[in-house]
Motif scaffolding. Sequence first.
Motif, PDB file in Angstrom:
ATOM      1  N   UNK A  42      -7.155   4.947  12.291  1.00 48.07           N
ATOM      2  CA  UNK A  42      -6.296   5.856  11.529  1.00 48.07           C
ATOM      3  C   UNK A  42      -4.825   5.486  11.714  1.00 48.07           C
ATOM      4  N   UNK A  43      -4.398   5.310  12.960  1.00 47.96           N
ATOM      5  CA  UNK A  43      -2.994   5.012  13.228  1.00 47.96           C
ATOM      6  C   UNK A  43      -2.572   3.704  12.553  1.00 47.96           C
ATOM      7  N   UNK A  44      -3.450   2.705  12.591  1.00 47.11           N
ATOM      8  CA  UNK A  44      -3.126   1.442  11.955  1.00 47.11           C
ATOM      9  C   UNK A  44      -2.968   1.565  10.450  1.00 47.11           C
ATOM     10  N   UNK A  45      -3.869   2.314   9.822  1.00 49.80           N
ATOM     11  CA  UNK A  45      -3.786   2.505   8.372  1.00 49.80           C
ATOM     12  C   UNK A  45      -2.526   3.276   7.990  1.00 49.80           C
ATOM     13  N   UNK A  46      -2.211   4.325   8.750  1.00 55.22           N
ATOM     14  CA  UNK A  46      -1.024   5.127   8.424  1.00 55.22           C
ATOM     15  C   UNK A  46       0.260   4.329   8.612  1.00 55.22           C
ATOM     16  N   UNK A  50       3.563   2.941   5.993  1.00 53.38           N
ATOM     17  CA  UNK A  50       4.948   3.287   6.256  1.00 53.38           C
ATOM     18  C   UNK A  50       5.161   4.704   6.753  1.00 53.38           C
ATOM     19  N   UNK A  51       4.108   5.369   7.229  1.00 54.17           N
ATOM     20  CA  UNK A  51       4.260   6.720   7.753  1.00 54.17           C
ATOM     21  C   UNK A  51       4.733   6.676   9.202  1.00 54.17           C
ATOM     22  N   UNK A  62      -4.260  12.104  15.983  1.00 55.45           N
ATOM     23  CA  UNK A  62      -3.210  11.307  15.355  1.00 55.45           C
ATOM     24  C   UNK A  62      -2.489  12.175  14.327  1.00 55.45           C
ATOM     25  N   UNK A  63      -1.164  12.086  14.310  1.00 56.19           N
ATOM     26  CA  UNK A  63      -0.330  12.783  13.338  1.00 56.19           C
ATOM     27  C   UNK A  63       0.437  11.745  12.536  1.00 56.19           C
ATOM     28  N   UNK A  64       0.311  11.802  11.214  1.00 48.81           N
ATOM     29  CA  UNK A  64       1.086  10.950  10.331  1.00 48.81           C
ATOM     30  C   UNK A  64       2.027  11.787   9.495  1.00 48.81           C
ATOM     31  N   UNK A  65       3.279  11.357   9.372  1.00 47.24           N
ATOM     32  CA  UNK A  65       4.298  12.090   8.624  1.00 47.24           C
ATOM     33  C   UNK A  65       4.762  11.239   7.449  1.00 47.24           C
ATOM     34  N   UNK A  66       4.558  11.766   6.243  1.00 42.20           N
ATOM     35  CA  UNK A  66       5.021  11.119   5.028  1.00 42.20           C
ATOM     36  C   UNK A  66       6.204  11.917   4.500  1.00 42.20           C
ATOM     37  N   UNK A  67       7.391  11.335   4.553  1.00 41.01           N
ATOM     38  CA  UNK A  67       8.601  12.048   4.148  1.00 41.01           C
ATOM     39  C   UNK A  67       8.987  11.656   2.730  1.00 41.01           C
ATOM     40  N   UNK A  68       9.180  12.685   1.910  1.00 42.52           N
ATOM     41  CA  UNK A  68       9.670  12.491   0.568  1.00 42.52           C
ATOM     42  C   UNK A  68      11.033  13.149   0.419  1.00 42.52           C
ATOM     43  N   UNK A  69      11.131  14.090  -0.515  1.00 45.05           N
ATOM     44  CA  UNK A  69      12.380  14.791  -0.742  1.00 45.05           C
ATOM     45  C   UNK A  69      12.644  15.868   0.292  1.00 45.05           C
ATOM     46  N   UNK A  70      13.625  16.714   0.017  1.00 44.70           N
ATOM     47  CA  UNK A  70      14.071  17.726   0.968  1.00 44.70           C
ATOM     48  C   UNK A  70      13.339  19.048   0.817  1.00 44.70           C
ATOM     49  N   UNK A 117      -3.596  10.088   2.041  1.00 46.44           N
ATOM     50  CA  UNK A 117      -2.338   9.507   2.505  1.00 46.44           C
ATOM     51  C   UNK A 117      -1.952   8.310   1.648  1.00 46.44           C
ATOM     52  N   UNK A 118      -2.912   7.476   1.296  1.00 49.29           N
ATOM     53  CA  UNK A 118      -2.607   6.298   0.477  1.00 49.29           C
ATOM     54  C   UNK A 118      -2.156   6.711  -0.926  1.00 49.29           C
ATOM     55  N   UNK A 119      -2.824   7.694  -1.526  1.00 50.65           N
ATOM     56  CA  UNK A 119      -2.440   8.144  -2.864  1.00 50.65           C
ATOM     57  C   UNK A 119      -1.029   8.700  -2.881  1.00 50.65           C
ATOM     58  N   UNK A 120      -0.665   9.497  -1.877  1.00 51.53           N
ATOM     59  CA  UNK A 120       0.657  10.112  -1.870  1.00 51.53           C
ATOM     60  C   UNK A 120       1.729   9.135  -1.415  1.00 51.53           C
ATOM     61  N   UNK A 121       1.388   8.222  -0.495  1.00 54.87           N
ATOM     62  CA  UNK A 121       2.372   7.223  -0.078  1.00 54.87           C
ATOM     63  C   UNK A 121       2.777   6.331  -1.253  1.00 54.87           C
ATOM     64  N   UNK A 122       1.839   6.078  -2.154  1.00 55.67           N
ATOM     65  CA  UNK A 122       2.146   5.272  -3.339  1.00 55.67           C
ATOM     66  C   UNK A 122       3.100   5.996  -4.277  1.00 55.67           C
ATOM     67  N   UNK A 123       3.268   7.298  -4.102  1.00 58.66           N
ATOM     68  CA  UNK A 123       4.150   8.124  -4.937  1.00 58.66           C
ATOM     69  C   UNK A 123       5.297   8.704  -4.114  1.00 58.66           C
TER      70      UNK A 123
END
Length: 403
Positions: A42-46, A50-51, A62-70, A117-123
């Motif tokens: 999981x950690x490797x994929x995240x 770029x999370x 494991x905690x992954x953080x995907x940051x977008x807008x504010x 995570x992959x779908x949203x990271x692509x956006x």
Amino acid sequence: MPERNALLRDATALGPALSAWRRDLHRRPELGLSCPRAAALVAGELRGLGLEVREGLAHSGVLGVLRGGSGPTAALRVDMDALPLEERTGLDFASEIPDRMHACGHDGHTALGLGAARLLAARRDALPGTVLFLFQPGEEYPGGARPMIADGALDDPNPDVIFGCHLFPALERGRVGVCAGPTTAGNEEFTLTVTGRGGHAARPHECANPIQAASRLVLDLQGIAAGRVDAREPLVLTVAEFQAGSGHNVIPEDAVLRGTLRFLSETAREAAMREVRRLVRGVEAAWGVQVTLESRVDGPPMRLPEDLAGRVHGWCVDLLGPERVELLTRPSMGAEDFAYFAEARPAAYLRLGCRDAARSAGLHTAFFDFDETLLPDACATLAWCLWRFLTDESRISIFSPAC
């Protein structure tokens, strides 16, 4: 907002990866809070997406953080652990470890979390807020939600809402059930040790046979649930383990019973345990034995805000159509330690239908399997709900604390 058809199309393209992740985890199941191999995957994929990644929550969470807008923050929790069960599916990717099996679909849940995570990271460039991906160990035992929260899983950033999900054989494959109100039961595990007076099996009159006393207690305990201590709500009490004796001609000193009480309110739990203690006293008096009771509450009931569930139901209908989505208001007596997350934040929970004629075995059985073709749409549904929360302008008024 992502275009519906594009999201579903991208999720379909993820199908091979979803299956590969699921099968890799299925072959090498891990138990309890010790899921180092799953955590490393999981950690490797995240990180590859770029999370920001934190490891070691509740030992191997494991905690992954995907940051977008504010904008606001939404979280998705999935579980990673397996069960101590010998697999009998005959799959070509069956468990390679004796007495361990992914018999509750957590391999699929982990794959879904990675896919979302992959779908949203692509956006990411269009993402209006932040998304947390929580990969939890120990859902089956001893409970990973509380230690993950204690380790700061919800602290930085602090999610405004948290989503959970589970594959569900009671729903037809491809359907989605959105849970509302009472959803899963609390769980109290108990051990009853019956101590008698052992001796020769040919002279039972000289003994106080703990097997006979424990057998009586098993039968009496079943009456608690049958009579519904509080008839207004369901209650389950099951004795699942009976240990006694070591030979055909020896009456033992002790017999041990272990089981579970499932309840939907603290009032019902307390009433049921009072009745357990009353029955224990009666067996002691009638059979000349001593009975010790040990118990621990392993998780609270999960109750979900109905206003939030209604909104999530609408989002799922927008993506999948009304014929594939339903609102679930009847609780399951299974326990789910996502309930701790639901106590900590407003929460929504999706049941992902996986019933089909070819795979009729239920959860926690040696034959459990599911059709992997359901994974892409389920993955898209989770990503869609996370995104819709971040763009829902009315969320402040509808996301009240769990009822």
